[in-house]
Design a protein around this motif. Structure first.
Motif, PDB file in Angstrom:
ATOM      1  N   ILE A 158       0.992  -1.237  -0.151  1.00 49.93           N
ATOM      2  CA  ILE A 158      -0.009   0.539  -0.080  1.00 49.93           C
ATOM      3  C   ILE A 158       1.182   1.259   0.037  1.00 49.93           C
ATOM      4  O   ILE A 158       1.921   1.139   0.802  1.00 49.93           O
ATOM      5  N   ALA A 182       0.818   5.038   0.801  1.00 51.47           N
ATOM      6  CA  ALA A 182      -0.072   5.605   1.841  1.00 51.47           C
ATOM      7  C   ALA A 182       0.285   7.131   1.821  1.00 51.47           C
ATOM      8  O   ALA A 182      -0.495   8.073   1.127  1.00 51.47           O
ATOM      9  N   GLU A 201      -2.416   9.529  18.314  1.00 51.10           N
ATOM     10  CA  GLU A 201      -4.034   9.620  17.761  1.00 51.10           C
ATOM     11  C   GLU A 201      -4.358   8.395  19.212  1.00 51.10           C
ATOM     12  O   GLU A 201      -4.124   7.288  19.226  1.00 51.10           O
ATOM     13  N   SER A 237      -9.488  13.242   5.221  1.00 51.53           N
ATOM     14  CA  SER A 237     -10.786  13.097   5.096  1.00 51.53           C
ATOM     15  C   SER A 237      -9.541  11.349   5.959  1.00 51.53           C
ATOM     16  O   SER A 237      -8.850  11.469   6.121  1.00 51.53           O
ATOM     17  N   ASN A 238     -10.327  10.729   6.492  1.00 53.98           N
ATOM     18  CA  ASN A 238      -9.992   9.095   7.149  1.00 53.98           C
ATOM     19  C   ASN A 238      -9.481   8.856   5.938  1.00 53.98           C
ATOM     20  O   ASN A 238      -9.450   8.442   5.055  1.00 53.98           O
ATOM     21  N   GLY A 239      -7.970   7.870   5.871  1.00 50.07           N
ATOM     22  CA  GLY A 239      -6.912   7.490   5.166  1.00 50.07           C
ATOM     23  C   GLY A 239      -6.392   8.267   4.385  1.00 50.07           C
ATOM     24  O   GLY A 239      -6.252   7.937   3.421  1.00 50.07           O
ATOM     25  N   ALA A 240      -6.752   9.816   4.212  1.00 47.20           N
ATOM     26  CA  ALA A 240      -5.811  10.432   3.499  1.00 47.20           C
ATOM     27  C   ALA A 240      -4.413   9.954   3.390  1.00 47.20           C
ATOM     28  O   ALA A 240      -3.194  10.481   2.750  1.00 47.20           O
ATOM     29  N   GLY A 241      -3.683   9.879   4.975  1.00 47.71           N
ATOM     30  CA  GLY A 241      -2.140   9.597   5.447  1.00 47.71           C
ATOM     31  C   GLY A 241      -1.504  10.813   6.598  1.00 47.71           C
ATOM     32  O   GLY A 241      -0.793  10.767   6.511  1.00 47.71           O
ATOM     33  N   LYS A 242      -2.956  10.871   7.370  1.00 42.12           N
ATOM     34  CA  LYS A 242      -2.007  11.641   8.056  1.00 42.12           C
ATOM     35  C   LYS A 242      -1.726  11.148   8.833  1.00 42.12           C
ATOM     36  O   LYS A 242      -0.169  12.065   9.817  1.00 42.12           O
ATOM     37  N   SER A 243      -2.145  10.377   9.681  1.00 42.54           N
ATOM     38  CA  SER A 243      -1.047  10.302  10.670  1.00 42.54           C
ATOM     39  C   SER A 243      -0.146   9.570  10.212  1.00 42.54           C
ATOM     40  O   SER A 243       1.112   9.179  11.453  1.00 42.54           O
ATOM     41  N   THR A 244       0.216   9.138   8.792  1.00 40.79           N
ATOM     42  CA  THR A 244       0.972   8.395   8.352  1.00 40.79           C
ATOM     43  C   THR A 244       1.973   9.033   8.674  1.00 40.79           C
ATOM     44  O   THR A 244       3.826   8.982   8.429  1.00 40.79           O
ATOM     45  N   GLN A 296      -9.202  16.387  12.340  1.00 37.09           N
ATOM     46  CA  GLN A 296     -10.716  16.343  10.801  1.00 37.09           C
ATOM     47  C   GLN A 296     -10.858  16.620  11.050  1.00 37.09           C
ATOM     48  O   GLN A 296     -12.109  17.281  10.437  1.00 37.09           O
TER      49      GLN A 296
HETATM   50  P1  ATP Z   1      -7.692   8.685   9.817  1.00 37.30           P
HETATM   51  O1  ATP Z   1      -7.896   9.893   9.978  1.00 37.30           O
HETATM   52  O2  ATP Z   1      -8.688   7.542   9.556  1.00 37.30           O
HETATM   53  O3  ATP Z   1      -6.491   8.034  10.602  1.00 37.30           O
HETATM   54  P2  ATP Z   1      -5.387   9.274   8.409  1.00 37.30           P
HETATM   55  O4  ATP Z   1      -5.548  10.280   6.864  1.00 37.30           O
HETATM   56  O5  ATP Z   1      -4.777   9.520   9.268  1.00 37.30           O
HETATM   57  O6  ATP Z   1      -6.288   9.080   8.911  1.00 37.30           O
HETATM   58  P3  ATP Z   1      -3.826   7.306   7.763  1.00 37.30           P
HETATM   59  O7  ATP Z   1      -3.632   6.195   8.995  1.00 37.30           O
HETATM   60  O8  ATP Z   1      -2.258   7.510   7.882  1.00 37.30           O
HETATM   61  O9  ATP Z   1      -5.167   8.215   7.459  1.00 37.30           O
HETATM   62  O10 ATP Z   1      -3.773   5.963   6.645  1.00 37.30           O
HETATM   63  C1  ATP Z   1      -3.238   6.217   5.603  1.00 37.30           C
HETATM   64  C2  ATP Z   1      -3.674   5.047   4.344  1.00 37.30           C
HETATM   65  O11 ATP Z   1      -2.528   3.695   4.487  1.00 37.30           O
HETATM   66  C3  ATP Z   1      -4.853   4.391   4.497  1.00 37.30           C
HETATM   67  O12 ATP Z   1      -5.191   3.661   3.279  1.00 37.30           O
HETATM   68  C4  ATP Z   1      -4.478   2.916   5.536  1.00 37.30           C
HETATM   69  O13 ATP Z   1      -5.677   1.908   5.031  1.00 37.30           O
HETATM   70  C5  ATP Z   1      -3.022   3.113   5.432  1.00 37.30           C
HETATM   71  N1  ATP Z   1      -3.029   2.263   6.735  1.00 37.30           N
HETATM   72  C6  ATP Z   1      -2.856   2.919   7.492  1.00 37.30           C
HETATM   73  N2  ATP Z   1      -1.868   1.656   8.952  1.00 37.30           N
HETATM   74  C7  ATP Z   1      -2.195   0.956   8.257  1.00 37.30           C
HETATM   75  C8  ATP Z   1      -0.883  -0.746   8.355  1.00 37.30           C
HETATM   76  N3  ATP Z   1      -0.407  -0.040   9.713  1.00 37.30           N
HETATM   77  N4  ATP Z   1      -0.870  -1.210   7.535  1.00 37.30           N
HETATM   78  C9  ATP Z   1      -1.436  -0.940   6.356  1.00 37.30           C
HETATM   79  N5  ATP Z   1      -2.386  -0.313   5.708  1.00 37.30           N
HETATM   80  C10 ATP Z   1      -2.264   1.186   6.901  1.00 37.30           C
END
Ligand code: ATP
Length: 234
Positions: free
Chosen positions: A14, A16, A83, A35-42, A192
């Motif tokens: 993936i 990310a 988080e 939004s959710n899953g955009a990659g902020k936490s990453t 968010q």
């Molecule tokens: P949220 O607000 O929902 O936490 P986010 O913007 O912080 O969203 P991330 O958590 O950074 O998003 O996730 C970014 C992408 O990476 C998403 O598609 C998520 O499914 C994927 N992802 C996150 N953590 C993992 C993991 N440990 N293994 C596989 N994919 C992951």
């Protein structure tokens, strides 16, 4: 202070983060919304060294962070409030704060900083002997922030501090974030709750599926038609 250039991060197959570039200058509050899953936490986990970029560059005060382990990154002045808070549930409030200072040896400085945290969060002072797992959600957020401040960070990374909190508490937490910033700590805030985040930030970036879609002055983004439609409820 902090510069990310073309950062790519993968979870297995993936992709990310697909080439993120951003900058945080000393003294600023910068917010990363999306939004959710955009990659902020990453993005935050990559800055704090918990994840490693496959490509691209991260530098802090001119120094390359890409091969430095997380605890050394803390020692260099970056501290993350994760988080979901991740406080030590079986320890007291005071013990949690002490854990935040585990890299430090200056006892009198540590004591001063505990007092500073108690000034910012009087609630924590009242509950200093309470086991952290029994605190309310808002109090746990305060404790997670207090613990992060105990390493005297230059840059504080906050991951969704408003998550799960009642509106009045969200306001309180955001006011405290501004106060921490006014006392000299630079802040990168992932949220968010774009409305609140844009209201306290100097600058902002909008993240969409692993890419920076927009960046600019927070007040300009708050006024932008596209941002309003997508993230501020029209
Ligand atoms: P949220 O607000 O929902 O936490 P986010 O913007 O912080 O969203 P991330 O958590 O950074 O998003 O996730 C970014 C992408 O990476 C998403 O598609 C998520 O499914 C994927 N992802 C996150 N953590 C993992 C993991 N440990 N293994 C596989 N994919 C992951």
């Amino acid at each position: 202070m902090l510069v990310l250039e073309d950062v790519h991060v993968y979870y297995g197959a993936i992709h990310a983060l697909k080439g993120i570039s951003l900058q945080v200058n000393q003294g600023e509050i910068v917010t990363l919304i999306g939004s959710n899953g955009a990659g902020k936490s990453t993005s935050l986990k990559t800055i704090s060294g918990l994840l490693r970029p496959k490509q691209g560059k991260i530098s802090f005060n001119g120094e390359d962070l890409s091969k430095i382990p997380p605890q050394k990154i803390v020692a260099k002045g970056i501290s993350q409030v994760p988080e979901g808070r991740r406080i030590f549930a079986n320890m007291t409030v005071s013990e949690n704060l002490d854990m935040g200072a585990y890299l430090r040896k200056d006892k009198s400085g540590i004591k001063q900083d505990v007092e500073r945290v108690f000034e910012l969060f009087p609630r924590l002072k009242e509950r200093k002997s309470q086991v952290a797992g029994t605190l309310s959600g808002g109090e746990q957020q305060m404790l997670a922030m207090g613990r992060a401040l105990m390493s005297r960070p230059q840059l504080l990374l906050l991951d969704e501090p408003s998550m799960g909190l009642a509106p009045i508490l969200v306001k309180q937490i955001f006011t405290i974030i501004q106060e921490i910033n006014a006392q000299g700590t630079t802040i990168l805030l992932v949220e968010q709750n774009a409305h609140m985040a844009l209201s306290i930030a100097n600058r902002a970036y909008v993240l969409e599926t692993g890419k920076i879609a927009l960046g600019g002055q927070a007040q300009d983004l708050a006024a932008s038609e596209d941002v309003r439609k997508a993230y501020l409820g029209g």
